[in-house]
Design a protein around this motif. Structure first.
Motif, short mmCIF file in Angstrom:
data_model
loop_
_atom_site.label_atom_id
_atom_site.label_comp_id
_atom_site.label_asym_id
_atom_site.label_seq_id
_atom_site.Cartn_x
_atom_site.Cartn_y
_atom_site.Cartn_z
N LYS A 48 0.83 -1.21 0.00
CA LYS A 48 0.00 0.00 0.00
C LYS A 48 0.86 1.26 0.00
O LYS A 48 1.95 1.27 0.58
CB LYS A 48 -0.89 0.02 1.24
CG LYS A 48 -2.15 -0.81 1.11
CD LYS A 48 -3.00 -0.70 2.35
CE LYS A 48 -4.10 0.31 2.20
NZ LYS A 48 -5.04 0.32 3.34
N ALA A 49 0.38 2.29 -0.66
CA ALA A 49 1.14 3.54 -0.72
C ALA A 49 0.26 4.73 -0.37
O ALA A 49 -0.95 4.70 -0.58
CB ALA A 49 1.72 3.72 -2.12
N LEU A 50 0.92 5.75 0.15
CA LEU A 50 0.21 6.98 0.50
C LEU A 50 0.79 8.09 -0.38
O LEU A 50 2.00 8.18 -0.54
CB LEU A 50 0.49 7.26 1.97
CG LEU A 50 -0.15 8.43 2.70
CD1 LEU A 50 -0.13 8.15 4.19
CD2 LEU A 50 0.52 9.75 2.42
N ILE A 51 -0.09 8.90 -0.95
CA ILE A 51 0.44 10.05 -1.69
C ILE A 51 0.03 11.35 -1.00
O ILE A 51 -1.11 11.53 -0.60
CB ILE A 51 0.04 10.09 -3.17
CG1 ILE A 51 0.69 11.32 -3.83
CG2 ILE A 51 -1.46 10.12 -3.39
CD1 ILE A 51 0.84 11.23 -5.30
N ALA A 52 1.02 12.24 -0.88
CA ALA A 52 0.76 13.57 -0.34
C ALA A 52 0.15 14.38 -1.46
O ALA A 52 0.83 14.74 -2.42
CB ALA A 52 2.10 14.17 0.09
N VAL B 136 -3.63 17.30 3.24
CA VAL B 136 -3.53 17.92 4.56
C VAL B 136 -3.87 19.40 4.40
O VAL B 136 -3.19 20.12 3.65
CB VAL B 136 -2.09 17.79 5.11
CG1 VAL B 136 -1.98 18.47 6.46
CG2 VAL B 136 -1.69 16.32 5.21
N ASP B 137 -4.90 19.84 5.11
CA ASP B 137 -5.16 21.28 5.16
C ASP B 137 -4.30 21.84 6.27
O ASP B 137 -4.58 21.65 7.45
CB ASP B 137 -6.65 21.55 5.41
CG ASP B 137 -6.93 23.06 5.43
OD1 ASP B 137 -5.97 23.84 5.30
OD2 ASP B 137 -8.10 23.44 5.59
N THR B 138 -3.22 22.52 5.87
CA THR B 138 -2.25 23.03 6.83
C THR B 138 -2.72 24.33 7.46
O THR B 138 -2.13 24.81 8.42
CB THR B 138 -0.93 23.36 6.09
OG1 THR B 138 -1.27 24.19 4.96
CG2 THR B 138 -0.24 22.11 5.59
N GLY B 139 -3.77 24.92 6.87
CA GLY B 139 -4.18 26.26 7.31
C GLY B 139 -3.46 27.31 6.48
O GLY B 139 -3.70 28.50 6.62
N PHE C 245 -8.92 13.25 4.03
CA PHE C 245 -8.75 14.70 4.17
C PHE C 245 -8.43 14.99 5.63
O PHE C 245 -9.18 14.59 6.51
CB PHE C 245 -10.08 15.37 3.76
CG PHE C 245 -10.03 16.86 3.76
CD1 PHE C 245 -9.82 17.56 2.58
CD2 PHE C 245 -10.21 17.59 4.93
CE1 PHE C 245 -9.78 18.95 2.57
CE2 PHE C 245 -10.17 18.98 4.93
CZ PHE C 245 -9.96 19.65 3.74
N VAL C 246 -7.31 15.64 5.87
CA VAL C 246 -6.91 15.89 7.26
C VAL C 246 -6.86 17.39 7.54
O VAL C 246 -6.10 18.12 6.88
CB VAL C 246 -5.50 15.31 7.53
CG1 VAL C 246 -5.11 15.48 8.98
CG2 VAL C 246 -5.42 13.85 7.11
N ASP C 247 -7.65 17.86 8.49
CA ASP C 247 -7.55 19.27 8.88
C ASP C 247 -6.54 19.37 10.01
O ASP C 247 -6.83 19.01 11.15
CB ASP C 247 -8.92 19.81 9.33
CG ASP C 247 -8.82 21.27 9.76
OD1 ASP C 247 -7.69 21.82 9.76
OD2 ASP C 247 -9.86 21.87 10.10
N ARG D 113 5.02 13.42 9.93
CA ARG D 113 4.44 12.77 11.11
C ARG D 113 2.96 12.44 10.87
O ARG D 113 2.48 11.38 11.29
CB ARG D 113 4.60 13.64 12.37
CG ARG D 113 6.05 13.90 12.77
CD ARG D 113 6.85 12.60 13.05
NE ARG D 113 8.28 12.88 13.18
CZ ARG D 113 9.26 12.16 12.65
NH1 ARG D 113 9.00 11.07 11.92
NH2 ARG D 113 10.52 12.48 12.82
N ILE D 114 2.25 13.33 10.19
CA ILE D 114 0.83 13.05 9.88
C ILE D 114 0.75 11.84 8.94
O ILE D 114 -0.05 10.92 9.14
CB ILE D 114 0.16 14.29 9.23
CG1 ILE D 114 0.04 15.41 10.26
CG2 ILE D 114 -1.20 13.94 8.63
CD1 ILE D 114 -0.35 16.76 9.70
N PHE D 115 1.62 11.81 7.94
CA PHE D 115 1.60 10.68 7.00
C PHE D 115 1.95 9.38 7.73
O PHE D 115 1.37 8.33 7.46
CB PHE D 115 2.58 10.91 5.85
CG PHE D 115 2.23 12.10 5.00
CD1 PHE D 115 0.90 12.46 4.82
CD2 PHE D 115 3.21 12.87 4.39
CE1 PHE D 115 0.55 13.57 4.05
CE2 PHE D 115 2.87 13.98 3.62
CZ PHE D 115 1.55 14.33 3.46
N GLU D 116 2.91 9.46 8.65
CA GLU D 116 3.30 8.25 9.38
C GLU D 116 2.14 7.70 10.22
O GLU D 116 1.95 6.49 10.29
CB GLU D 116 4.52 8.52 10.25
CG GLU D 116 5.80 8.50 9.43
CD GLU D 116 7.07 8.74 10.25
OE1 GLU D 116 8.15 8.45 9.72
OE2 GLU D 116 6.99 9.21 11.40
#
Ligand code: XMP
Length: 315
Positions: A22-26, A53-56, A79-81, A109-112
């Motif tokens: 499995k893979a995650l893409i930013a 990632v919504d970084t703000g 979707f990560v706020d 760190r969020i991706f991890e």
């Protein structure tokens, strides 16, 4: 001559071999990460999880539109706020490199965390050649740490996959056109976002100001280009300077920030020339910014620096 069709075919085959789980893409919704997601999606389908990632620090309405795009591309997405986390981490930080490193680390760190939850082994990034060239290594000086290269922490659990690593922006756009992706002509936007367009300390108030100013710059320049008054620059945006200057509204004294407008022509981001945009357009932008951001901004300047010696972004 770069052959987009050939690149797509070879790259999909290579990803199939390299990415064995499995893979995650930013996923930022920019040209690079969208092209990358489309290629990896072709190679491994549902095994790919796109994470926005919504970084703000995104532009006006940007994260909402990115979510729509992920849906439209039929991606398996999350979707990560995380705006609160990013603002807290940057409190009191003024140095550009420190800002970039903190942002890079937070992203990872969020991706991890997500990778652990979903048992993901690979991290796909839309890194392109100028990102790692300018981030420096043993042979090169560090100009600035692009969030997805020099901003990465030293210890990382995920295996990095970078299908576009050797390409330049114009080549990535060719692939986007070949894949009929709706983002092929979007102007570049840096991963650390508006945080590096607020010079010095990043606060929600300052980001809100630069977000509004960026939106005005984009709308006015696009409208002028549409009318044939000027060529559409390669990149165009606003920067907030943490300097206050004196102004006047009617008979009242004002004391507010300075906004710098930056518009450049480039081919591959390695060099650029400032755009000679008509003064009438600059006038409209300046008036709109100072009217909309009354009491916050009372001075607008135009950046007339080429790269080198300047860089495109101010930090
Ligand atoms: P500079 O400022 O280095 O910018 O002349 C060259 C191009 O790269 C973009 N840029 C970034 N893109 N992550 C990115 O994905 C970053 O950390 C980053 N920093 C700069 C910049 O907007 C320009 O298009």
């Amino acid at each position: 001559m770069f052959n987009a069709e050939k690149f797509i075919e070879e790259s999909v085959a290579k990803i199939k071999q390299e990415v064995t789980g499995k893979a995650l893409i930013a996923f930022s919704g920019g040209v690079d990460s969208t092209v990358c997601a489309a290629l990896v999606d072709r190679a491994i389908g549902e095994q790919l999880v796109a994470v926005h990632v919504d970084t703000g620090f995104m532009r006006k309405n940007e994260s909402v539109n990115v979510e729509k795009l992920m849906k439209k591309m039929n991606l398996n997405y999350r979707f990560v706020d995380a705006s609160e986390k990013f603002y807290n981490a940057l409190k009191g930080v003024e140095d550009p490199e420190e800002k970039r490193k903190i942002i890079g680390e937070k992203f990872i760190r969020i991706f991890e965390e997500i990778a652990e939850e979903e048992k993901i082994e690979f991290l796909v990034q839309g890194t392109i050649a100028p990102d790692w060239i300018e981030s420096g290594d043993k042979l090169r000086d560090n100009i600035k740490s692009h969030h997805n290269v020099g901003g990465l922490p030293e210890r990382m659990k995920l295996k990095i996959v970078e299908p576009l690593r050797d390409l330049y922006k114009d080549e990535v756009r060719k692939i986007a056109r070949a894949l009929k992706l709706p983002v092929s002509e979007r102007q570049p936007f840096p991963g650390p976002g508006l945080a590096i367009r607020v010079i010095g300390e990043v606060t929600p108030e300052r980001v809100e100001i630069v977000r509004e100013a960026c939106d005005i710059v984009e709308k006015e320049i696009e409208a002028a280009a549409e009318k044939g008054l000027m060529e559409l620059p390669w990149q165009y945006f606003a920067v907030l300077l943490p300097v206050k200057t004196v102004g006047v509204h009617g008979d009242r004294r004002a004391y507010g920030y300075v906004i710098a407008i930056r518009a450049v022509q480039s081919i591959d981001a390695m060099t650029c020339a400032f755009s000679k945009i008509p003064f009438d357009v600059i006038d409209r932008i300046s008036t709109r910014i100072t009217n909309t951001l009354k009491d916050k901004v009372n001075r607008v300047v135009y950046d007339v620096t080429n790269k080198p010696p300047g860089t495109v972004e101010w930090e």
